[in-house]
Design a protein around this motif. Structure first.
Motif, PDB file in Angstrom:
ATOM      1  N   LYS A 181      -1.157 -34.864  -9.220  1.00 53.23           N
ATOM      2  CA  LYS A 181      -0.658 -34.687  -7.858  1.00 53.23           C
ATOM      3  C   LYS A 181       0.490 -33.692  -7.894  1.00 53.23           C
ATOM      4  CE  LYS A 181      -0.573 -39.264  -7.486  1.00 53.23           C
ATOM      5  NZ  LYS A 181      -0.455 -40.667  -7.007  1.00 53.23           N
TER       6      LYS A 181
ATOM      7  N   PHE B  49      -2.575 -32.171  -5.519  1.00 51.42           N
ATOM      8  CA  PHE B  49      -3.881 -31.703  -5.964  1.00 51.42           C
ATOM      9  C   PHE B  49      -4.066 -30.219  -5.771  1.00 51.42           C
ATOM     10  CE2 PHE B  49      -4.542 -36.087  -4.290  1.00 51.42           C
ATOM     11  CZ  PHE B  49      -4.598 -36.693  -5.521  1.00 51.42           C
ATOM     12  N   ASP B  50      -4.586 -29.581  -6.788  1.00 51.15           N
ATOM     13  CA  ASP B  50      -4.931 -28.164  -6.692  1.00 51.15           C
ATOM     14  C   ASP B  50      -6.434 -28.068  -6.512  1.00 51.15           C
ATOM     15  OD1 ASP B  50      -3.928 -25.151  -7.945  1.00 51.15           O
ATOM     16  OD2 ASP B  50      -6.084 -25.647  -7.875  1.00 51.15           O
ATOM     17  N   LYS B  51      -6.858 -27.423  -5.472  1.00 47.05           N
ATOM     18  CA  LYS B  51      -8.252 -27.382  -5.078  1.00 47.05           C
ATOM     19  C   LYS B  51      -9.142 -26.784  -6.173  1.00 47.05           C
ATOM     20  CE  LYS B  51     -10.711 -26.072  -0.890  1.00 47.05           C
ATOM     21  NZ  LYS B  51     -10.568 -25.325   0.356  1.00 47.05           N
ATOM     22  N   VAL B  52      -8.646 -25.690  -6.767  1.00 46.75           N
ATOM     23  CA  VAL B  52      -9.455 -24.998  -7.782  1.00 46.75           C
ATOM     24  C   VAL B  52      -9.625 -25.846  -9.037  1.00 46.75           C
ATOM     25  CG1 VAL B  52      -9.633 -22.936  -9.216  1.00 46.75           C
ATOM     26  CG2 VAL B  52      -8.747 -22.768  -6.883  1.00 46.75           C
ATOM     27  N   ILE B  53      -8.516 -26.424  -9.503  1.00 46.29           N
ATOM     28  CA  ILE B  53      -8.578 -27.259 -10.703  1.00 46.29           C
ATOM     29  C   ILE B  53      -9.477 -28.467 -10.466  1.00 46.29           C
ATOM     30  CG2 ILE B  53      -7.226 -28.730 -12.253  1.00 46.29           C
ATOM     31  CD1 ILE B  53      -4.946 -26.713 -11.986  1.00 46.29           C
TER      32      ILE B  53
END
Lengths: 101, 548
Positions: free
Chosen positions: B103, B105-109
């Motif tokens: 947290k 959150f990274d969308k790509v990861i």
């Protein structure tokens, strides 16, 4: 009723096999079976494994063969007779003249 | 792909759900571990995102339970953590966690991680599916093998009744034997055996043994010659087997007297005839191609005939023996094999096989290995069950007119009819002889009036039958009446044969001259019949034959 002949692999034994009935109906073809016998042949086997019946004319034909081949063939064997045919051959004293197996 | 998000904070749940749904994943939500397990039990879930700290059941407790539920298939468990929470990373892994997502959150990861684990999950599912299929097939094959093995052991079962004739040893390289060894005895007392080696080994090689064994047993029970058996086997195997498969074979018949051997030999290594000391007296080389290759018209029937006696033995083996290799890659080969045969007097197949194993230094057997040694012994007399006879008295009369005399074969037909009476069939050769002699006398001398003395001349035998044929074709009016009576109480058959000729008196000499080409018939009749009598006119003979 039929007759077939076969030479062995080494050419030394000629087997004549008779199926069904061995009687005077075969007189020609039986004679023919050994008429042009290979000079290499040392032994003739008359295979009766599939012969059901024989009568005295068959005995005559066998004796005829014996006489014709006397000079060239050492042994004539009558092989694989059913018990009753064997007895007929024994009664006729064929065991004295032929090798009955 | 269905992702389960397990988090007690609604905000996290909504955030993750939105991000995942944008990427076309289906999403399920649970607020604690216990709820997550409930969902996992009911729905199909592919990836779990798991928070660590939750009420009721936290992430550490839930993770191992999820893994347990998942069973053999990989179900990724990804912990939701904060980057600062470094200390708990190790514990996450210890309880079965596969990865972390931090947290905020990274969308790509998130997307990359989900995709990677989804791929692993799919591979695991596929592997599991294949494993199940494999297990299924393995069990299936096990079961089928058991059934086939049962059939084979029944079809090829060798009872011990031929021990006196034959010592043999078969050792297959795998569960099923591509070699076969069959033994049987003919009604005439001859002993037969067949050693066959199908291409390859294992079940594929063994399938041919079933039809082959049926044919062998059926033909031996009819007392057929070895080359006829070979012909029949070749015909059936070439139609059944694929073209790259065949059967090298030796088919051997030892006559009832034990004095003569007939061998049809195709594609097997040399057979050896050995004496008491094991010295090779004769080497029999393969004459033919293996069975199942040639067409009927190409097939060769030549057989090898050998005169033998009681001390002699015939050794036959498949190529498994001579082609056994030692650690240096040398084959056992014929010369060593012959040395082994004379290493002890009366060597057993057991001894030969154990030599072979020593030679190979007990390495794994490469091919089926079979060996048989036949003892050339006369046949033991088989005691026959007493014959049962019909209790019905039976009578039969046949009128044979000139047409039938010329064209029919009444004797054979009559014998066939009489053979139907229970018990009479056993006597059919004798009955044929009696009827044939009497009938032919009636035709030759009664109806046709021929003279037997012709037979005494050079070539007379043939001349007689030519005369007979001529006379027959000119036959005008004639009748032969055969009357047969079966009397069960007396156990006898009586025949009377009357002809329309003018009668003849057979000249029966007590000392039967067997050198003569004729007259043998009547003396034979006297030996086989119980009683023979002629009527005064000389045109009727009555013969009584005892069935006892």
């Amino acid at each position: 009723m039929s007759l077939s002949k076969n030479a062995s692999a080494d050419g030394k034994t000629l087997t004549i096999q008779i199926r069904g009935k061995f009687d005077f109906n075969l007189v020609q073809s039986f004679r023919q079976a050994y008429a042009d016998i290979d000079p290499e042949t040392e032994k003739v086997v008359v295979d009766l494994r599939e012969t059901d019946y024989m009568d005295s004319s068959a005995l005559g034909m066998l004796l005829n063969m014996k006489k014709t081949l006397a000079e060239t063939i050492d042994t004539i064997q009558i092989a694989n007779c059913r018990p009753q045919l064997k007895k007929i051959l024994q009664i006729s004293r064929f065991d004295k003249k032929f090798d009955i197996d | 792909m269905r992702v389960l998000v397990v988090d007690d904070q609604p905000l996290n749940c909504i955030l993750l759900k939105t991000m995942l749904e944008q990427q076309k994943y289906e999403v399920a939500i649970a607020n604690n571990g216990a709820q997550a397990l409930d969902i996992l039990r009911q729905e199909s879930i592919d990836i779990v995102l798991l928070d660590v700290i939750m009420p009721v059941m936290d992430g550490f407790e839930t993770a191992p339970k999820i893994k347990e539920l998942a069973g053999d298939v990989y179900l990724p468990v990804i912990f939701i953590t904060t980057l600062e929470d470094h200390n708990s990373f190790e514990k996450c892994l210890a309880v079965g966690g596969d990865d972390f997502i931090h947290k905020p959150f990274d969308k790509v990861i998130l997307s990359a991680k989900i995709r990677a684990h989804a791929r692993t999950r799919r591979l695991s599912q596929e592997a599991n599916q294949q494993k199940k299929q494999l297990e299924y097939h393995y069990n299936q094959i096990e079961r089928e093998h058991e059934i086939v093995e049962h059939i084979f052991s029944n079809a090829l079962d060798q009872s011990s009744q031929y021990q006196q004739y034959c010592d043999y040893h078969l050792s297959p390289a795998s569960m099923f034997n591509g070699d076969m060894f069959l033994m049987a005895k003919s009604p005439m007392g001859g002993f037969y055996c067949l050693l066959g080696d199908f291409t390859g080994h294992g079940l594929a090689a063994a399938v041919g043994a079933l039809p082959a064994s049926r044919i062998f047993y059926a033909m031996v029970s009819k007392g057929m010659a070895v080359n006829d058996i070979a012909y029949e086997l070749n015909q059936v195997l070439s139609s059944l087997l694929p073209s790259n498969m065949f059967c090298a074979a030796a088919i051997v018949e030892l006559s009832e007297s034990g004095k003569s051997l007939s061998v049809w030999l195709g594609g097997l290594p040399d057979l050896y005839l050995i004496d008491e000391k094991g010295e090779v007296i004769k080497t029999l080389e393969s004459q033919h191609m293996a069975l199942g290759i040639l067409d009927n018209d190409e097939f060769e029937r030549n057989t090898i005939h050998l005169e033998v006696d009681a001390g002699k033995r015939l050794v036959m083996a498949t190529d498994g023996i001579i082609e056994t290799e030692n650690s240096k890659g040398e084959m056992l080969a014929e010369e060593r094999f012959k040395q082994v045969l004379k290493s002890t007097s009366h060597i057993s197949t057991e001894q030969i096989v154990s030599y072979t194993q020593r030679f190979s230094e007990h390495s794994a057997q490469q091919d089926d290995l079979s060996i048989a040694i036949i003892n050339c012994l006369p046949s033991k007399v088989i005691s026959k069950a007493p014959i049962e006879y019909s209790s019905l008295p039976f009578e039969l009369k046949v009128d044979i007119d000139q047409t039938n005399i010329i064209s029919a074969d009444p004797v054979l037909e009559l014998v066939d009819v009489l053979s139907r009476i229970k018990g009479i069939s056993e006597h059919r050769s004798n009955i044929f002889l009696l009827l044939s002699e009497a009938y032919n006398n009636a035709v030759d001398h009664g109806v046709l009036g021929l003279d037997s003395n012709i037979k005494n001349k050079e070539e007379g035998f043939l001349e007689f039958y030519q005369l007979r044929a001529n006379a027959l074709s000119n036959l005008q009016q004639a009748l032969i009446v055969i009357h047969v009576q079966y009397c069960p109480s007396e156990h006898s058959l009586s025949f009377s044969i009357r002809d329309s000729g003018k009668g003849f008196r057979p000249n029966i000499k007590c000392d039967r001259d067997l050198k003569q080409e004729h007259g043998r018939g009547l003396s034979l009749l006297h030996e086989i019949a119980q009683q023979i009598s002629f009527n005064n006119e000389g045109n009727e003979v009555t013969i009584v034959y005892s069935l006892l």
